[in-house]
Design an enzyme around this catalytic site. Structure first.
Site, PDB file in Angstrom:
ATOM      1  N   THR A 125       3.891   9.276   0.452  1.00  0.00           N
ATOM      2  CA  THR A 125       3.065   8.568  -0.541  1.00  0.00           C
ATOM      3  C   THR A 125       2.562   9.455  -1.676  1.00  0.00           C
ATOM      4  OG1 THR A 125       0.828   7.629  -0.791  1.00  0.00           O
ATOM      5  CG2 THR A 125       1.184   8.926   1.153  1.00  0.00           C
ATOM      6  N   GLU A 127      -0.322   9.463  -2.629  1.00  0.00           N
ATOM      7  CA  GLU A 127      -1.660   9.935  -2.244  1.00  0.00           C
ATOM      8  C   GLU A 127      -1.629  11.424  -1.869  1.00  0.00           C
ATOM      9  OE1 GLU A 127      -5.045   8.601  -1.491  1.00  0.00           O
ATOM     10  OE2 GLU A 127      -4.342   7.449  -3.192  1.00  0.00           O
ATOM     11  N   TYR A 149      -6.398   9.805   5.220  1.00  0.00           N
ATOM     12  CA  TYR A 149      -5.082   9.147   5.183  1.00  0.00           C
ATOM     13  C   TYR A 149      -4.038  10.094   4.591  1.00  0.00           C
ATOM     14  CZ  TYR A 149      -1.374   6.214   3.137  1.00  0.00           C
ATOM     15  OH  TYR A 149      -0.150   5.698   2.745  1.00  0.00           O
ATOM     16  N   LYS A 153      -0.756  11.878   6.252  1.00  0.00           N
ATOM     17  CA  LYS A 153       0.574  11.635   5.684  1.00  0.00           C
ATOM     18  C   LYS A 153       1.245  12.942   5.248  1.00  0.00           C
ATOM     19  CE  LYS A 153       1.491   7.092   5.548  1.00  0.00           C
ATOM     20  NZ  LYS A 153       2.758   6.464   5.957  1.00  0.00           N
TER      21      LYS A 153
HETATM   22  P1  NAP Z   1       0.891  -2.345   5.302  1.00  0.00           P
HETATM   23  O1  NAP Z   1       1.106  -3.647   4.623  1.00  0.00           O
HETATM   24  O2  NAP Z   1      -0.503  -1.909   5.565  1.00  0.00           O
HETATM   25  O3  NAP Z   1       1.669  -2.398   6.704  1.00  0.00           O
HETATM   26  C1  NAP Z   1       1.459  -1.435   7.683  1.00  0.00           C
HETATM   27  C2  NAP Z   1       2.219  -1.819   8.941  1.00  0.00           C
HETATM   28  O4  NAP Z   1       1.963  -0.810   9.949  1.00  0.00           O
HETATM   29  C3  NAP Z   1       1.783  -3.167   9.549  1.00  0.00           C
HETATM   30  O5  NAP Z   1       2.904  -3.819  10.078  1.00  0.00           O
HETATM   31  C4  NAP Z   1       0.858  -2.716  10.688  1.00  0.00           C
HETATM   32  O6  NAP Z   1       0.778  -3.641  11.749  1.00  0.00           O
HETATM   33  C5  NAP Z   1       1.594  -1.475  11.146  1.00  0.00           C
HETATM   34  N1  NAP Z   1       0.759  -0.595  11.977  1.00  0.00           N
HETATM   35  C6  NAP Z   1      -0.490  -0.150  11.750  1.00  0.00           C
HETATM   36  N2  NAP Z   1      -0.914   0.637  12.737  1.00  0.00           N
HETATM   37  C7  NAP Z   1       0.089   0.689  13.643  1.00  0.00           C
HETATM   38  C8  NAP Z   1       0.250   1.325  14.891  1.00  0.00           C
HETATM   39  N3  NAP Z   1      -0.720   2.069  15.448  1.00  0.00           N
HETATM   40  N4  NAP Z   1       1.415   1.171  15.556  1.00  0.00           N
HETATM   41  C9  NAP Z   1       2.396   0.391  15.031  1.00  0.00           C
HETATM   42  N5  NAP Z   1       2.295  -0.245  13.863  1.00  0.00           N
HETATM   43  C10 NAP Z   1       1.156  -0.108  13.165  1.00  0.00           C
HETATM   44  O7  NAP Z   1       1.615  -1.171   4.511  1.00  0.00           O
HETATM   45  P2  NAP Z   1       2.800  -1.269   3.415  1.00  0.00           P
HETATM   46  O8  NAP Z   1       2.195  -1.489   2.077  1.00  0.00           O
HETATM   47  O9  NAP Z   1       3.847  -2.192   3.912  1.00  0.00           O
HETATM   48  O10 NAP Z   1       3.326   0.227   3.416  1.00  0.00           O
HETATM   49  C11 NAP Z   1       4.377   0.643   4.284  1.00  0.00           C
HETATM   50  C12 NAP Z   1       4.288   2.142   4.483  1.00  0.00           C
HETATM   51  O11 NAP Z   1       4.414   2.815   3.238  1.00  0.00           O
HETATM   52  C13 NAP Z   1       2.982   2.639   5.079  1.00  0.00           C
HETATM   53  O12 NAP Z   1       3.285   3.725   5.903  1.00  0.00           O
HETATM   54  C14 NAP Z   1       2.177   3.114   3.883  1.00  0.00           C
HETATM   55  O13 NAP Z   1       1.263   4.109   4.259  1.00  0.00           O
HETATM   56  C15 NAP Z   1       3.284   3.651   3.006  1.00  0.00           C
HETATM   57  N6  NAP Z   1       3.066   3.582   1.563  1.00  0.00           N
HETATM   58  C16 NAP Z   1       2.701   2.430   0.981  1.00  0.00           C
HETATM   59  C17 NAP Z   1       2.552   2.369  -0.394  1.00  0.00           C
HETATM   60  C18 NAP Z   1       2.177   1.103  -1.091  1.00  0.00           C
HETATM   61  O14 NAP Z   1       1.777   1.175  -2.257  1.00  0.00           O
HETATM   62  N7  NAP Z   1       2.344  -0.049  -0.461  1.00  0.00           N
HETATM   63  C19 NAP Z   1       2.793   3.526  -1.170  1.00  0.00           C
HETATM   64  C20 NAP Z   1       3.172   4.696  -0.523  1.00  0.00           C
HETATM   65  C21 NAP Z   1       3.324   4.725   0.842  1.00  0.00           C
HETATM   66  P3  NAP Z   1      -0.343  -4.810  11.775  1.00  0.00           P
HETATM   67  O15 NAP Z   1       0.195  -5.903  10.900  1.00  0.00           O
HETATM   68  O16 NAP Z   1      -0.429  -5.159  13.201  1.00  0.00           O
HETATM   69  O17 NAP Z   1      -1.606  -4.218  11.215  1.00  0.00           O
HETATM   70  N1  GDD Z   2      -9.079  -1.443  -2.260  1.00  0.00           N
HETATM   71  C1  GDD Z   2      -9.915  -1.412  -3.306  1.00  0.00           C
HETATM   72  N2  GDD Z   2     -10.893  -2.379  -3.418  1.00  0.00           N
HETATM   73  N3  GDD Z   2      -9.762  -0.443  -4.238  1.00  0.00           N
HETATM   74  C2  GDD Z   2     -10.578  -0.458  -5.301  1.00  0.00           C
HETATM   75  C3  GDD Z   2     -11.578  -1.423  -5.479  1.00  0.00           C
HETATM   76  C4  GDD Z   2     -11.750  -2.424  -4.488  1.00  0.00           C
HETATM   77  O1  GDD Z   2     -12.613  -3.297  -4.571  1.00  0.00           O
HETATM   78  N4  GDD Z   2     -12.204  -1.172  -6.658  1.00  0.00           N
HETATM   79  C5  GDD Z   2     -11.632  -0.095  -7.184  1.00  0.00           C
HETATM   80  N5  GDD Z   2     -10.657   0.350  -6.371  1.00  0.00           N
HETATM   81  C6  GDD Z   2      -9.823   1.537  -6.610  1.00  0.00           C
HETATM   82  C7  GDD Z   2      -9.763   2.496  -5.439  1.00  0.00           C
HETATM   83  O2  GDD Z   2     -10.943   3.309  -5.399  1.00  0.00           O
HETATM   84  C8  GDD Z   2      -8.499   3.264  -5.794  1.00  0.00           C
HETATM   85  O3  GDD Z   2      -8.810   4.294  -6.721  1.00  0.00           O
HETATM   86  C9  GDD Z   2      -7.624   2.225  -6.479  1.00  0.00           C
HETATM   87  O4  GDD Z   2      -8.485   1.121  -6.788  1.00  0.00           O
HETATM   88  C10 GDD Z   2      -6.461   1.724  -5.639  1.00  0.00           C
HETATM   89  O5  GDD Z   2      -6.945   1.367  -4.368  1.00  0.00           O
HETATM   90  P1  GDD Z   2      -6.025   0.612  -3.288  1.00  0.00           P
HETATM   91  O6  GDD Z   2      -5.450  -0.624  -3.880  1.00  0.00           O
HETATM   92  O7  GDD Z   2      -6.817   0.470  -2.051  1.00  0.00           O
HETATM   93  O8  GDD Z   2      -4.772   1.575  -3.093  1.00  0.00           O
HETATM   94  P2  GDD Z   2      -4.682   3.167  -2.905  1.00  0.00           P
HETATM   95  O9  GDD Z   2      -4.134   3.711  -4.181  1.00  0.00           O
HETATM   96  O10 GDD Z   2      -5.935   3.736  -2.411  1.00  0.00           O
HETATM   97  O11 GDD Z   2      -3.604   3.293  -1.741  1.00  0.00           O
HETATM   98  C11 GDD Z   2      -2.388   2.525  -1.780  1.00  0.00           C
HETATM   99  O12 GDD Z   2      -1.385   3.257  -2.456  1.00  0.00           O
HETATM  100  C12 GDD Z   2      -1.032   4.513  -1.824  1.00  0.00           C
HETATM  101  C13 GDD Z   2       0.039   5.153  -2.702  1.00  0.00           C
HETATM  102  O13 GDD Z   2      -0.561   5.834  -3.754  1.00  0.00           O
HETATM  103  C14 GDD Z   2      -1.994   2.238  -0.327  1.00  0.00           C
HETATM  104  O14 GDD Z   2      -0.918   1.365  -0.303  1.00  0.00           O
HETATM  105  C15 GDD Z   2      -1.603   3.508   0.401  1.00  0.00           C
HETATM  106  O15 GDD Z   2      -1.080   3.180   1.696  1.00  0.00           O
HETATM  107  C16 GDD Z   2      -0.520   4.219  -0.413  1.00  0.00           C
HETATM  108  O16 GDD Z   2      -0.131   5.409   0.215  1.00  0.00           O
END
Ligand code: NAP
Ligand code: GDD
Length: 364
Positions: A125, A127, A149, A153
């Site tokens: 990620t 992050e 987190y 990661k």
């Molecule tokens: P998500 O919607 O939060 O999905 C996470 C998945 O992991 C869900 O199916 C959840 O199951 C499962 N999970 C959580 N804890 C677990 C455990 N202990 N054992 C087995 N499964 C578990 O995340 P996503 O947005 O699809 O992201 C997919 C991956 O990419 C994650 O690893 C995330 O950190 C990474 N990532 C995401 C982004 C982004 O912007 N979306 C960016 C960079 C990296 P439940 O449904 O039961 O909770």
């Molecule tokens: N969730 C949330 N809720 N975020 C907020 C809010 C709020 O009400 N208001 C402001 N933010 C700001 C957070 O402080 C952060 O700076 C930004 O919005 C994005 O927050 P999130 O949408 O929660 O995503 P993230 O960037 O922290 O993390 C997501 O992206 C990562 C990749 O850069 C997740 O998907 C991570 O799993 C992933 O790794």
């Protein structure tokens, strides 16, 4: 027939990746966690729920992972499962570490002992860059995590790299920047905004409380990012790739555009609430995807504007259908307000914090 094991099949990315792999002719196995109420709504919305072979497994439970690999006998493992919400990682740092750091190492050990030919994708990620807020980040930028987190990661990122270099495993780190879609979880800021905009437009909600409006993210479209995961795993050589759009926008800009999509002025509805600020945030992310474009031929297509519009319009349509009494699998109606979550909503009271700390220490 190729077999893929996708962890985190109930999350945002799992179903999009599964749909792609099914289209490519794979047999897809997906791991899910046993919960008291099933949460397969995303698989159902994409119409693929009955095309996936589901296996119960938890990343903290080695035996269940071993079982999942033995049953599926995969050519490729896509490790998408994670405690993926950065905010919660401050509330649950140990659990986050167990899942997000040790979970991937459990898989790498299984592959090393069971079958070194299994390819492994690690969901890394943006992050990881954390406090490194230069104009743009690429594969060579310093990684300075700013949350439990991200620290967890980073461990997984390094283990995937180390197992590649020491044991010759085929491991890829997809360093994915934020990617969103109508299937995004409601706690993430984009979907929180688009869901609220839809509700406000329909008179179901009055205002929208957000935290840090100035934070900037590089937001792309999730299905395209899942295609990048697949491309990495098909390349002859395993490697690490940044997947991003190369554009950055603030949370405020996202909100402004989302409200404009339904003809409203965001300043009339958005309230910035200090309680929703994180103890430490990542201020700016903007990724350089040149390597992925050059080697994998991958580039983003959906623009920021198109993404916001798609998410708002989908949420609006879903709420309209809901009000018309149409039942369908969906997360929003049962979602509790973030302001009701006690751990993030306490007013700072030094005495109470000291007492809570003592209780915690006893439990250790
Ligand atoms: P998500 O919607 O939060 O999905 C996470 C998945 O992991 C869900 O199916 C959840 O199951 C499962 N999970 C959580 N804890 C677990 C455990 N202990 N054992 C087995 N499964 C578990 O995340 P996503 O947005 O699809 O992201 C997919 C991956 O990419 C994650 O690893 C995330 O950190 C990474 N990532 C995401 C982004 C982004 O912007 N979306 C960016 C960079 C990296 P439940 O449904 O039961 O909770
Ligand atoms: N969730 C949330 N809720 N975020 C907020 C809010 C709020 O009400 N208001 C402001 N933010 C700001 C957070 O402080 C952060 O700076 C930004 O919005 C994005 O927050 P999130 O949408 O929660 O995503 P993230 O960037 O922290 O993390 C997501 O992206 C990562 C990749 O850069 C997740 O998907 C991570 O799993 C992933 O790794």
């Amino acid at each position: 027939m190729k077999r893929a094991l996708v962890t985190g099949i109930t999350g945002q990315d799992g179903p999009y990746l599964a749909r792609l792999l099914l289209a490519k002719g794979y047999k897809v196995f997906g791991t899910y966690r046993r919960v008291s109420t099933p949460n397969f709504w995303r698989l159902q919305q994409l119409g693929i729920a009955n095309k996936i072979t589901l296996i119960p497994a938890d990343l903290t439970d080695m035996s269940s992972l071993l079982e999942a690999v033995s049953i599926s006998d995969p050519h490729e493992i896509y490790n998408l499962a994670a405690q993926s919400y950065v905010g919660s990682s401050f509330d649950q740092p140990l659990l986050t570490t167990d899942i997000d750091a040790s979970g991937s190492t459990r898989f790498l050990e299984i592959i090393r002992h069971l079958n070194k030919n299994i390819k492994f994708y690690q969901a890394s990620t943006s992050e990881l860059y954390g406090a490194f807020t230069s104009q743009m980040q690429d594969e060579n930028s310093p990684m300075i995590p700013n949350s439990p987190y991200a620290a967890a990661k980073l461990h997984s990122y390094n283990m995937a790299r180390i197992y590649r270099n020491s044991y010759g495993l085929f491991t890829c780190n997809g360093i994915l920047f934020n990617h969103e879609s109508p299937l995004r979880g409601l706690e993430f800021v984009t979907r929180k905004i688009t869901n609220s905009v839809a509700r406000i437009k329909l008179g179901l909600q009055k205002d929208l409380k957000l935290g840090n409006l100035k934070a900037k993210r590089d937001w792309g479209f999730a299905p395209e990012y899942c295609y990048a995961m697949y491309k990495m795993m098909q390349h002859k050589h395993p490697d690490d790739y940044v997947i991003a759009t190369g554009e950055t926008h603030s949370v405020g800009e996202f909100a402004q555009l989302a409200f404009e999509t339904v003809g409203l002025n965001w300043r009339d509805y958005v309230i910035s609430d200090k309680k929703l600020h994180r103890p430490l945030d990542v201020h700016q992310l903007c990724g350089n995807h040149n390597k992925a474009q050059r080697i994998l031929g991958w580039k983003p297509k959906v623009t920021f504007k198109e993404l916001v519009k798609l998410m708002v319009e989908t949420d609006l349509k879903l709420w309209q259908k809901h009000l018309a009494g149409e039942p369908f699998p969906w997360d929003a109606p049962n979602h509790s307000s973030e302001m009701d979550i006690v751990a993030r909503n306490v007013t700072k009271d030094a005495n109470r914090e000291a007492r809570a700390f003592k209780v915690k220490m006893k439990l250790f």
